[in-house]
Write a protein that holds these residues in place. Structure first.
Motif, PDB file in Angstrom:
ATOM      1  N   PRO A  52      23.477  23.059 -11.700  1.00  0.00           N
ATOM      2  CA  PRO A  52      24.852  22.684 -12.015  1.00  0.00           C
ATOM      3  C   PRO A  52      25.582  23.868 -12.643  1.00  0.00           C
ATOM      4  O   PRO A  52      25.034  24.568 -13.486  1.00  0.00           O
ATOM      5  CB  PRO A  52      24.706  21.533 -13.005  1.00  0.00           C
ATOM      6  CG  PRO A  52      23.312  21.615 -13.508  1.00  0.00           C
ATOM      7  CD  PRO A  52      22.514  22.311 -12.467  1.00  0.00           C
ATOM      8  N   ALA A  53      26.789  24.095 -12.197  1.00  0.00           N
ATOM      9  CA  ALA A  53      27.575  25.220 -12.690  1.00  0.00           C
ATOM     10  C   ALA A  53      28.101  24.901 -14.078  1.00  0.00           C
ATOM     11  O   ALA A  53      28.550  23.798 -14.345  1.00  0.00           O
ATOM     12  CB  ALA A  53      28.726  25.501 -11.741  1.00  0.00           C
ATOM     13  N   LYS A  54      28.014  25.884 -14.959  1.00  0.00           N
ATOM     14  CA  LYS A  54      28.589  25.715 -16.287  1.00  0.00           C
ATOM     15  C   LYS A  54      30.064  26.024 -16.194  1.00  0.00           C
ATOM     16  O   LYS A  54      30.471  27.031 -15.637  1.00  0.00           O
ATOM     17  CB  LYS A  54      27.958  26.700 -17.266  1.00  0.00           C
ATOM     18  CG  LYS A  54      26.743  26.218 -17.932  1.00  0.00           C
ATOM     19  CD  LYS A  54      26.381  27.196 -19.023  1.00  0.00           C
ATOM     20  CE  LYS A  54      25.196  26.714 -19.801  1.00  0.00           C
ATOM     21  NZ  LYS A  54      24.821  27.663 -20.829  1.00  0.00           N
ATOM     22  N   ARG A  55      30.864  25.161 -16.760  1.00  0.00           N
ATOM     23  CA  ARG A  55      32.303  25.406 -16.785  1.00  0.00           C
ATOM     24  C   ARG A  55      32.729  25.552 -18.229  1.00  0.00           C
ATOM     25  O   ARG A  55      32.433  24.702 -19.053  1.00  0.00           O
ATOM     26  CB  ARG A  55      33.066  24.273 -16.129  1.00  0.00           C
ATOM     27  CG  ARG A  55      32.843  24.256 -14.642  1.00  0.00           C
ATOM     28  CD  ARG A  55      33.797  23.300 -13.998  1.00  0.00           C
ATOM     29  NE  ARG A  55      33.911  23.676 -12.613  1.00  0.00           N
ATOM     30  CZ  ARG A  55      35.054  23.943 -12.017  1.00  0.00           C
ATOM     31  NH1 ARG A  55      36.176  23.830 -12.648  1.00  0.00           N
ATOM     32  NH2 ARG A  55      35.070  24.305 -10.758  1.00  0.00           N
ATOM     33  N   VAL A  56      33.391  26.626 -18.466  1.00  0.00           N
ATOM     34  CA  VAL A  56      33.920  26.866 -19.800  1.00  0.00           C
ATOM     35  C   VAL A  56      35.431  26.833 -19.682  1.00  0.00           C
ATOM     36  O   VAL A  56      36.019  27.623 -18.937  1.00  0.00           O
ATOM     37  CB  VAL A  56      33.450  28.231 -20.352  1.00  0.00           C
ATOM     38  CG1 VAL A  56      34.052  28.497 -21.709  1.00  0.00           C
ATOM     39  CG2 VAL A  56      31.935  28.275 -20.399  1.00  0.00           C
ATOM     40  N   GLY A  57      36.028  25.913 -20.380  1.00  0.00           N
ATOM     41  CA  GLY A  57      37.479  25.809 -20.319  1.00  0.00           C
ATOM     42  C   GLY A  57      38.152  26.905 -21.118  1.00  0.00           C
ATOM     43  O   GLY A  57      37.642  27.359 -22.139  1.00  0.00           O
ATOM     44  N   ILE A  58      39.259  27.339 -20.616  1.00  0.00           N
ATOM     45  CA  ILE A  58      40.050  28.325 -21.337  1.00  0.00           C
ATOM     46  C   ILE A  58      41.043  27.547 -22.169  1.00  0.00           C
ATOM     47  O   ILE A  58      41.868  26.807 -21.644  1.00  0.00           O
ATOM     48  CB  ILE A  58      40.778  29.276 -20.368  1.00  0.00           C
ATOM     49  CG1 ILE A  58      39.757  30.030 -19.536  1.00  0.00           C
ATOM     50  CG2 ILE A  58      41.684  30.218 -21.139  1.00  0.00           C
ATOM     51  CD1 ILE A  58      40.364  30.902 -18.476  1.00  0.00           C
ATOM     52  N   GLY A  59      40.931  27.699 -23.450  1.00  0.00           N
ATOM     53  CA  GLY A  59      41.780  26.953 -24.368  1.00  0.00           C
ATOM     54  C   GLY A  59      43.187  27.511 -24.423  1.00  0.00           C
ATOM     55  O   GLY A  59      43.568  28.412 -23.671  1.00  0.00           O
ATOM     56  N   MET A  60      43.939  26.982 -25.335  1.00  0.00           N
ATOM     57  CA  MET A  60      45.309  27.456 -25.521  1.00  0.00           C
ATOM     58  C   MET A  60      45.287  28.874 -26.072  1.00  0.00           C
ATOM     59  O   MET A  60      44.343  29.281 -26.736  1.00  0.00           O
ATOM     60  CB  MET A  60      46.053  26.552 -26.504  1.00  0.00           C
ATOM     61  CG  MET A  60      46.338  25.183 -25.957  1.00  0.00           C
ATOM     62  SD  MET A  60      47.140  24.087 -27.139  1.00  0.00           S
ATOM     63  CE  MET A  60      48.187  25.125 -28.079  1.00  0.00           C
ATOM     64  N   ARG A  61      46.321  29.591 -25.794  1.00  0.00           N
ATOM     65  CA  ARG A  61      46.453  30.941 -26.322  1.00  0.00           C
ATOM     66  C   ARG A  61      46.615  30.861 -27.837  1.00  0.00           C
ATOM     67  O   ARG A  61      47.383  30.050 -28.339  1.00  0.00           O
ATOM     68  CB  ARG A  61      47.665  31.615 -25.696  1.00  0.00           C
ATOM     69  CG  ARG A  61      47.818  33.042 -26.081  1.00  0.00           C
ATOM     70  CD  ARG A  61      49.041  33.627 -25.414  1.00  0.00           C
ATOM     71  NE  ARG A  61      49.046  35.043 -25.646  1.00  0.00           N
ATOM     72  CZ  ARG A  61      49.295  35.951 -24.747  1.00  0.00           C
ATOM     73  NH1 ARG A  61      49.587  35.588 -23.525  1.00  0.00           N
ATOM     74  NH2 ARG A  61      49.272  37.222 -25.043  1.00  0.00           N
ATOM     75  N   PRO A  62      45.919  31.721 -28.583  1.00  0.00           N
ATOM     76  CA  PRO A  62      46.047  31.654 -30.037  1.00  0.00           C
ATOM     77  C   PRO A  62      47.455  32.049 -30.467  1.00  0.00           C
ATOM     78  O   PRO A  62      48.135  32.809 -29.773  1.00  0.00           O
ATOM     79  CB  PRO A  62      45.011  32.646 -30.546  1.00  0.00           C
ATOM     80  CG  PRO A  62      44.687  33.515 -29.396  1.00  0.00           C
ATOM     81  CD  PRO A  62      44.984  32.736 -28.153  1.00  0.00           C
ATOM     82  N   PRO A  63      47.895  31.542 -31.600  1.00  0.00           N
ATOM     83  CA  PRO A  63      49.237  31.905 -32.065  1.00  0.00           C
ATOM     84  C   PRO A  63      49.309  33.395 -32.388  1.00  0.00           C
ATOM     85  O   PRO A  63      48.320  34.007 -32.770  1.00  0.00           O
ATOM     86  CB  PRO A  63      49.430  31.052 -33.316  1.00  0.00           C
ATOM     87  CG  PRO A  63      48.063  30.665 -33.743  1.00  0.00           C
ATOM     88  CD  PRO A  63      47.211  30.643 -32.509  1.00  0.00           C
ATOM     89  N   VAL A  64      50.478  33.952 -32.230  1.00  0.00           N
ATOM     90  CA  VAL A  64      50.679  35.374 -32.467  1.00  0.00           C
ATOM     91  C   VAL A  64      50.672  35.633 -33.968  1.00  0.00           C
ATOM     92  O   VAL A  64      51.323  34.945 -34.735  1.00  0.00           O
ATOM     93  CB  VAL A  64      52.026  35.834 -31.853  1.00  0.00           C
ATOM     94  CG1 VAL A  64      52.301  37.283 -32.199  1.00  0.00           C
ATOM     95  CG2 VAL A  64      52.003  35.649 -30.353  1.00  0.00           C
ATOM     96  N   ASN A  65      49.900  36.636 -34.352  1.00  0.00           N
ATOM     97  CA  ASN A  65      49.859  37.047 -35.747  1.00  0.00           C
ATOM     98  C   ASN A  65      50.828  38.209 -35.909  1.00  0.00           C
ATOM     99  O   ASN A  65      50.592  39.301 -35.391  1.00  0.00           O
ATOM    100  CB  ASN A  65      48.440  37.475 -36.120  1.00  0.00           C
ATOM    101  CG  ASN A  65      48.312  37.900 -37.569  1.00  0.00           C
ATOM    102  OD1 ASN A  65      49.281  38.250 -38.211  1.00  0.00           O
ATOM    103  ND2 ASN A  65      47.087  37.864 -38.057  1.00  0.00           N
ATOM    104  N   PRO A  66      51.951  38.020 -36.628  1.00  0.00           N
ATOM    105  CA  PRO A  66      52.946  39.101 -36.728  1.00  0.00           C
ATOM    106  C   PRO A  66      52.386  40.363 -37.386  1.00  0.00           C
ATOM    107  O   PRO A  66      52.785  41.466 -37.047  1.00  0.00           O
ATOM    108  CB  PRO A  66      54.072  38.497 -37.557  1.00  0.00           C
ATOM    109  CG  PRO A  66      53.582  37.202 -38.082  1.00  0.00           C
ATOM    110  CD  PRO A  66      52.351  36.824 -37.338  1.00  0.00           C
ATOM    111  N   HIS A  67      51.447  40.200 -38.317  1.00  0.00           N
ATOM    112  CA  HIS A  67      50.871  41.381 -38.962  1.00  0.00           C
ATOM    113  C   HIS A  67      50.029  42.186 -37.969  1.00  0.00           C
ATOM    114  O   HIS A  67      50.070  43.405 -37.968  1.00  0.00           O
ATOM    115  CB  HIS A  67      50.020  40.970 -40.163  1.00  0.00           C
ATOM    116  CG  HIS A  67      50.804  40.291 -41.235  1.00  0.00           C
ATOM    117  ND1 HIS A  67      51.768  40.934 -41.973  1.00  0.00           N
ATOM    118  CD2 HIS A  67      50.794  39.005 -41.671  1.00  0.00           C
ATOM    119  CE1 HIS A  67      52.305  40.098 -42.830  1.00  0.00           C
ATOM    120  NE2 HIS A  67      51.740  38.906 -42.662  1.00  0.00           N
TER     121      HIS A  67
END
Length: 94
Positions: free
Chosen positions: A12-27
């Motif tokens: 069985p193929a492992k599927r790894v979901g791509i989550g939401m993009r992390p919030p931008v860190n202004p620093h």
């Protein structure tokens, strides 16, 4: 040691979901862009590559000189060329 699967078996193929993009860190963004401040701005200064054939002995002398002055070979040679060929020479003006 892992046991080998027979060639016809289906794993069985492992599927790894791509989550939401992390919030931008202004620093972090500011820190990344800070590195661009010291570099030549391509819009301000166009560059062209110049290739010269020199002897290994001359190359060694240039490298030693640059090292003792604490600059790169490119910066040393740019300075030398700027001094020898300034943008506005007195001989060129009438």
């Amino acid at each position: 040691m892992r046991a080998r699967l027979p060639p016809n078996s289906k794993r069985p193929a492992k599927r790894v979901g791509i989550g939401m993009r992390p919030p931008v860190n202004p620093h972090a963004e500011a820190w990344i862009r800070q590195g661009d401040a010291g570099a030549l701005n391509k819009g301000d200064c166009y560059t062209a590559r110049l290739t010269l054939d020199i002897t290994p002995a001359l190359r060694a002398r240039i490298k030693v000189s640059a090292f003792t002055q604490g600059v790169t070979v490119a910066d040393l040679l740019r300075g030398l060329l700027e001094r020898e060929f300034p943008e506005h020479r007195k001989e060129d003006t009438p």
